[in-house]
Design an enzyme around this catalytic site. Structure first.
Site, PDB file in Angstrom:
ATOM      1  N   GLU A 122      -8.958 -21.116 -10.246  1.00  0.00           N
ATOM      2  CA  GLU A 122      -8.399 -22.278  -9.543  1.00  0.00           C
ATOM      3  C   GLU A 122      -7.141 -21.957  -8.748  1.00  0.00           C
ATOM      4  O   GLU A 122      -6.720 -22.747  -7.898  1.00  0.00           O
ATOM      5  CB  GLU A 122      -8.096 -23.416 -10.544  1.00  0.00           C
ATOM      6  CG  GLU A 122      -9.329 -24.213 -10.878  1.00  0.00           C
ATOM      7  CD  GLU A 122      -8.984 -25.506 -11.611  1.00  0.00           C
ATOM      8  OE1 GLU A 122      -8.029 -26.185 -11.191  1.00  0.00           O
ATOM      9  OE2 GLU A 122      -9.648 -25.802 -12.609  1.00  0.00           O
TER      10      GLU A 122
ATOM     11  N   ASP B  95       9.757  -6.512   1.722  1.00  0.00           N
ATOM     12  CA  ASP B  95       8.369  -6.167   1.418  1.00  0.00           C
ATOM     13  C   ASP B  95       8.236  -5.730  -0.046  1.00  0.00           C
ATOM     14  O   ASP B  95       7.353  -6.194  -0.772  1.00  0.00           O
ATOM     15  CB  ASP B  95       7.909  -5.041   2.348  1.00  0.00           C
ATOM     16  CG  ASP B  95       6.422  -4.790   2.245  1.00  0.00           C
ATOM     17  OD1 ASP B  95       5.653  -5.617   2.744  1.00  0.00           O
ATOM     18  OD2 ASP B  95       6.028  -3.765   1.652  1.00  0.00           O
TER      19      ASP B  95
ATOM     20  N   HIS C 241       5.653   0.366   8.303  1.00  0.00           N
ATOM     21  CA  HIS C 241       6.412  -0.039   7.114  1.00  0.00           C
ATOM     22  C   HIS C 241       7.655   0.859   7.082  1.00  0.00           C
ATOM     23  O   HIS C 241       7.574   2.034   7.445  1.00  0.00           O
ATOM     24  CB  HIS C 241       5.540   0.139   5.862  1.00  0.00           C
ATOM     25  CG  HIS C 241       6.234  -0.152   4.557  1.00  0.00           C
ATOM     26  ND1 HIS C 241       7.119  -1.197   4.395  1.00  0.00           N
ATOM     27  CD2 HIS C 241       6.175   0.471   3.352  1.00  0.00           C
ATOM     28  CE1 HIS C 241       7.560  -1.201   3.137  1.00  0.00           C
ATOM     29  NE2 HIS C 241       7.007  -0.195   2.488  1.00  0.00           N
TER      30      HIS C 241
ATOM     31  N   MET D 210       3.287   7.483   0.832  1.00  0.00           N
ATOM     32  CA  MET D 210       3.715   8.582  -0.034  1.00  0.00           C
ATOM     33  C   MET D 210       3.305   9.959   0.495  1.00  0.00           C
ATOM     34  O   MET D 210       3.814  10.967   0.023  1.00  0.00           O
ATOM     35  CB  MET D 210       3.185   8.376  -1.466  1.00  0.00           C
ATOM     36  CG  MET D 210       3.936   7.305  -2.226  1.00  0.00           C
ATOM     37  SD  MET D 210       5.723   7.635  -2.367  1.00  0.00           S
ATOM     38  CE  MET D 210       6.410   6.244  -1.490  1.00  0.00           C
TER      39      MET D 210
ATOM     40  N   GLU E 127      -9.545 -21.778 -15.488  1.00  0.00           N
ATOM     41  CA  GLU E 127      -8.322 -22.561 -15.381  1.00  0.00           C
ATOM     42  C   GLU E 127      -7.175 -21.779 -14.744  1.00  0.00           C
ATOM     43  O   GLU E 127      -6.522 -22.266 -13.826  1.00  0.00           O
ATOM     44  CB  GLU E 127      -7.916 -23.067 -16.774  1.00  0.00           C
ATOM     45  CG  GLU E 127      -6.775 -24.041 -16.745  1.00  0.00           C
ATOM     46  CD  GLU E 127      -7.017 -25.232 -15.806  1.00  0.00           C
ATOM     47  OE1 GLU E 127      -8.138 -25.768 -15.799  1.00  0.00           O
ATOM     48  OE2 GLU E 127      -6.082 -25.606 -15.081  1.00  0.00           O
TER      49      GLU E 127
ATOM     50  N   GLY F 236      -7.227   4.860   9.004  1.00  0.00           N
ATOM     51  CA  GLY F 236      -7.589   4.028   7.856  1.00  0.00           C
ATOM     52  C   GLY F 236      -7.474   2.557   8.206  1.00  0.00           C
ATOM     53  O   GLY F 236      -7.831   2.141   9.309  1.00  0.00           O
ATOM     54  N   SER F 237      -6.942   1.783   7.256  1.00  0.00           N
ATOM     55  CA  SER F 237      -6.846   0.336   7.408  1.00  0.00           C
ATOM     56  C   SER F 237      -6.109  -0.037   8.701  1.00  0.00           C
ATOM     57  O   SER F 237      -6.677  -0.656   9.600  1.00  0.00           O
ATOM     58  CB  SER F 237      -6.138  -0.249   6.182  1.00  0.00           C
ATOM     59  OG  SER F 237      -5.943  -1.632   6.336  1.00  0.00           O
TER      60      SER F 237
ATOM     61  N   GLY G 110      -5.484  -4.177   8.105  1.00  0.00           N
ATOM     62  CA  GLY G 110      -6.047  -3.627   9.332  1.00  0.00           C
ATOM     63  C   GLY G 110      -7.321  -4.309   9.828  1.00  0.00           C
ATOM     64  O   GLY G 110      -7.411  -4.654  11.013  1.00  0.00           O
TER      65      GLY G 110
ATOM     66  N   GLU H 267       6.239  -7.904  -3.099  1.00  0.00           N
ATOM     67  CA  GLU H 267       5.082  -7.405  -3.856  1.00  0.00           C
ATOM     68  C   GLU H 267       5.396  -7.217  -5.337  1.00  0.00           C
ATOM     69  O   GLU H 267       4.515  -7.327  -6.171  1.00  0.00           O
ATOM     70  CB  GLU H 267       4.503  -6.131  -3.216  1.00  0.00           C
ATOM     71  CG  GLU H 267       5.400  -4.917  -3.250  1.00  0.00           C
ATOM     72  CD  GLU H 267       5.030  -3.873  -2.191  1.00  0.00           C
ATOM     73  OE1 GLU H 267       4.322  -4.212  -1.226  1.00  0.00           O
ATOM     74  OE2 GLU H 267       5.462  -2.722  -2.338  1.00  0.00           O
TER      75      GLU H 267
HETATM   76  P1  NAD Z   1      -4.689   4.119   4.676  1.00  0.00           P
HETATM   77  O1  NAD Z   1      -4.631   4.421   3.218  1.00  0.00           O
HETATM   78  O2  NAD Z   1      -5.777   3.229   5.125  1.00  0.00           O
HETATM   79  O3  NAD Z   1      -4.748   5.514   5.476  1.00  0.00           O
HETATM   80  C1  NAD Z   1      -5.889   6.257   5.440  1.00  0.00           C
HETATM   81  C2  NAD Z   1      -5.801   7.349   6.480  1.00  0.00           C
HETATM   82  O4  NAD Z   1      -4.766   8.275   6.110  1.00  0.00           O
HETATM   83  C3  NAD Z   1      -7.092   8.127   6.601  1.00  0.00           C
HETATM   84  O5  NAD Z   1      -7.445   8.284   7.961  1.00  0.00           O
HETATM   85  C4  NAD Z   1      -6.762   9.479   5.989  1.00  0.00           C
HETATM   86  O6  NAD Z   1      -7.408  10.513   6.689  1.00  0.00           O
HETATM   87  C5  NAD Z   1      -5.268   9.582   6.215  1.00  0.00           C
HETATM   88  N1  NAD Z   1      -4.655  10.406   5.177  1.00  0.00           N
HETATM   89  C6  NAD Z   1      -4.685  10.203   3.835  1.00  0.00           C
HETATM   90  N2  NAD Z   1      -4.048  11.201   3.189  1.00  0.00           N
HETATM   91  C7  NAD Z   1      -3.601  12.036   4.148  1.00  0.00           C
HETATM   92  C8  NAD Z   1      -2.879  13.266   4.105  1.00  0.00           C
HETATM   93  N3  NAD Z   1      -2.491  13.821   2.956  1.00  0.00           N
HETATM   94  N4  NAD Z   1      -2.591  13.856   5.284  1.00  0.00           N
HETATM   95  C9  NAD Z   1      -2.971  13.307   6.460  1.00  0.00           C
HETATM   96  N5  NAD Z   1      -3.665  12.158   6.549  1.00  0.00           N
HETATM   97  C10 NAD Z   1      -3.971  11.536   5.407  1.00  0.00           C
HETATM   98  O7  NAD Z   1      -3.259   3.595   5.156  1.00  0.00           O
HETATM   99  P2  NAD Z   1      -2.852   2.098   5.575  1.00  0.00           P
HETATM  100  O8  NAD Z   1      -3.080   1.178   4.429  1.00  0.00           O
HETATM  101  O9  NAD Z   1      -3.428   1.799   6.909  1.00  0.00           O
HETATM  102  O10 NAD Z   1      -1.269   2.269   5.704  1.00  0.00           O
HETATM  103  C11 NAD Z   1      -0.684   2.947   6.804  1.00  0.00           C
HETATM  104  C12 NAD Z   1       0.713   2.400   7.005  1.00  0.00           C
HETATM  105  O11 NAD Z   1       0.620   1.032   7.347  1.00  0.00           O
HETATM  106  C13 NAD Z   1       1.610   2.484   5.774  1.00  0.00           C
HETATM  107  O12 NAD Z   1       2.917   2.745   6.198  1.00  0.00           O
HETATM  108  C14 NAD Z   1       1.517   1.088   5.194  1.00  0.00           C
HETATM  109  O13 NAD Z   1       2.638   0.707   4.432  1.00  0.00           O
HETATM  110  C15 NAD Z   1       1.443   0.276   6.465  1.00  0.00           C
HETATM  111  N6  NAD Z   1       0.873  -1.061   6.331  1.00  0.00           N
HETATM  112  C16 NAD Z   1      -0.342  -1.225   5.742  1.00  0.00           C
HETATM  113  C17 NAD Z   1      -0.918  -2.483   5.676  1.00  0.00           C
HETATM  114  C18 NAD Z   1      -2.294  -2.673   5.080  1.00  0.00           C
HETATM  115  O14 NAD Z   1      -2.738  -3.798   5.024  1.00  0.00           O
HETATM  116  N7  NAD Z   1      -3.008  -1.647   4.654  1.00  0.00           N
HETATM  117  C19 NAD Z   1      -0.235  -3.597   6.180  1.00  0.00           C
HETATM  118  C20 NAD Z   1       1.005  -3.406   6.809  1.00  0.00           C
HETATM  119  C21 NAD Z   1       1.537  -2.127   6.869  1.00  0.00           C
HETATM  120 MG    MG Z   2       4.000  -6.483   2.179  1.00  0.00          MG
END
Ligand code: NAD
Ligand code: MG
Length: 328
Positions: A230, A190, A107, A83, A226, A26-27, A133, A194
């Site tokens: 901004e 963190d 994280h 989660m 406003e 993912g990301s 990402g 947030e």
């Molecule tokens: P994401 O939501 O982009 O992850 C998506 C991926 O997870 C997909 O490839 C999907 O296939 C897989 N996935 C989803 N559900 C699943 C399941 N039940 N079983 C197996 N795979 C599954 O995740 P992300 O935002 O990249 O976050 C990943 C980690 O990085 C987290 O610990 C997050 O806290 C951390 N993090 C994220 C960011 C950000 O900007 N997104 C920044 C810093 C740290």
């Molecule tokens: Mg953060």
């Protein structure tokens, strides 16, 4: 002073010839996998069968994908939503952790709150980029990087920090700077950021000030520009040069009004509430609430999200943003 590592403090050596398995594409997952691959390291991604999108994307990018059943590696990176990590860990990762291999997080939540408890004979490390990402990937391609936090929770190999720094270097983070922290510090700050400031605090500040103007009879369109539009200009100034940089840029009237009135909004009661929220994070009370909320199918989360989506500022905002050419 925090310990900050750069390129000369890190070597890719500890990961050379090692198998890296990125769980999730993912990301963060896609960015880490591609950057590590481009750094000459041996990377596969592990994906759930149902997520056809991620499989296609990895294939298109030239990253080998395997199913969760086939997770294996000297370093396994958990880059799926926080989660879902505990269940995926229990089912597919725990038994695959070899003596002195490493498990990596971006994280600290699941380790810090004991939702994942790796065996004592593996390294538990964190490399947490301070950016989304797609930016981690884009900066890498441009020869730059996104700063990151690095932490070691367990050092079974005796080289856990070097391995984490190698990973940080592989994704481009040491090009700019990698700050040493702990899982506890990363997780708690963190969550605090947030909740109080970035997401929770800012959203409430915007909605409340919008409501006050609209309730007093001002036009919602004017209020929107406003109190929301901004804000970006102000945040950009603060981001680029600090709060004082912003004070320098605004009018004399804005300076005087802001410096005298802002303090009346953020009273000592507000600060006390911030401390209370921090204590809930430190005690694990927030973590328990969020974990139980997930187990219950997110009833509160879904309701609140619905309310956020239908707030009047969303309706007027949707129309107003159509007027702004650079948002198209
Ligand atoms: P994401 O939501 O982009 O992850 C998506 C991926 O997870 C997909 O490839 C999907 O296939 C897989 N996935 C989803 N559900 C699943 C399941 N039940 N079983 C197996 N795979 C599954 O995740 P992300 O935002 O990249 O976050 C990943 C980690 O990085 C987290 O610990 C997050 O806290 C951390 N993090 C994220 C960011 C950000 O900007 N997104 C920044 C810093 C740290
Ligand atoms: Mg953060």
């Amino acid at each position: 002073m925090a310990r900050i590592y750069s390129d000369r403090d890190a070597s890719l050596e500890p990961l050379k010839g090692k198998k890296i398995c990125i769980v999730g594409y993912g990301s963060q997952g896609h960015a880490h996998a591609l950057n590590l691959h481009d750094s000459g390291l041996d990377v596969v991604t592990a994906l759930p069968e149902w997520d056809k999108e991620s499989w296609k994307r990895a294939e298109k990018d030239g990253i080998k994908a395997v199913s969760l059943e086939n997770i294996e590696g000297d370093l396994i990176a958990m880059l799926i939503p926080d989660m879902v990590q505990p269940e995926v860990y229990r089912k597919f990762v725990h038994e695959k952790l070899k003596e002195k291999s490493a498990i990596l997080f971006a994280h600290g939540f699941n380790i810090h709150y004991n939702q994942i408890v790796p065996p004592p004979n593996v390294d538990v490390i964190m490399v947490a980029p301070k950016g989304p990402g797609p930016l981690v990937r884009r900066m890498f391609v441009e020869g730059k990087g996104v700063p990151a936090l690095v932490a070691v929770q367990q050092n079974a190999s005796g080289k856990a920090l070097q391995i984490a720094l190698a990973y940080a270097k592989g994704i481009g983070a040491t090009r700019v700077g990698v700050i040493e922290t702990t899982f506890k510090e990363e997780t708690e700050t963190d969550l605090f950021g947030e909740q109080v400031d970035l997401c929770g605090g800012v959203a409430e500040m915007i909605k409340n000030s919008f409501e006050v103007l609209v309730e007093a009879g001002y036009q919602p369109e004017v209020a929107y520009f406003e109190v929301l539009h901004e804000l970006k200009l102000i945040v950009d100034l603060i981001y680029e040069g600090g709060i004082f940089n912003m004070w320098k840029a605004v009018s004399e009237t804005a300076k005087y009004g802001g410096m005298t009135r802002g303090k009346r909004i953020f009273t000592s009661a507000v600060k006390e509430e911030m401390r209370k929220i921090l204590r809930e994070i430190q005690s694990g009370e927030f973590a328990r609430e969020w974990i139980l909320e997930n187990m219950a199918g997110r009833p509160v989360y879904n309701k609140l999200l619905e309310m956020e989506a239908s707030h009047p500022i969303e309706l007027v905002g949707k129309e107003m943003r159509k007027l702004i050419p650079w948002l198209k």
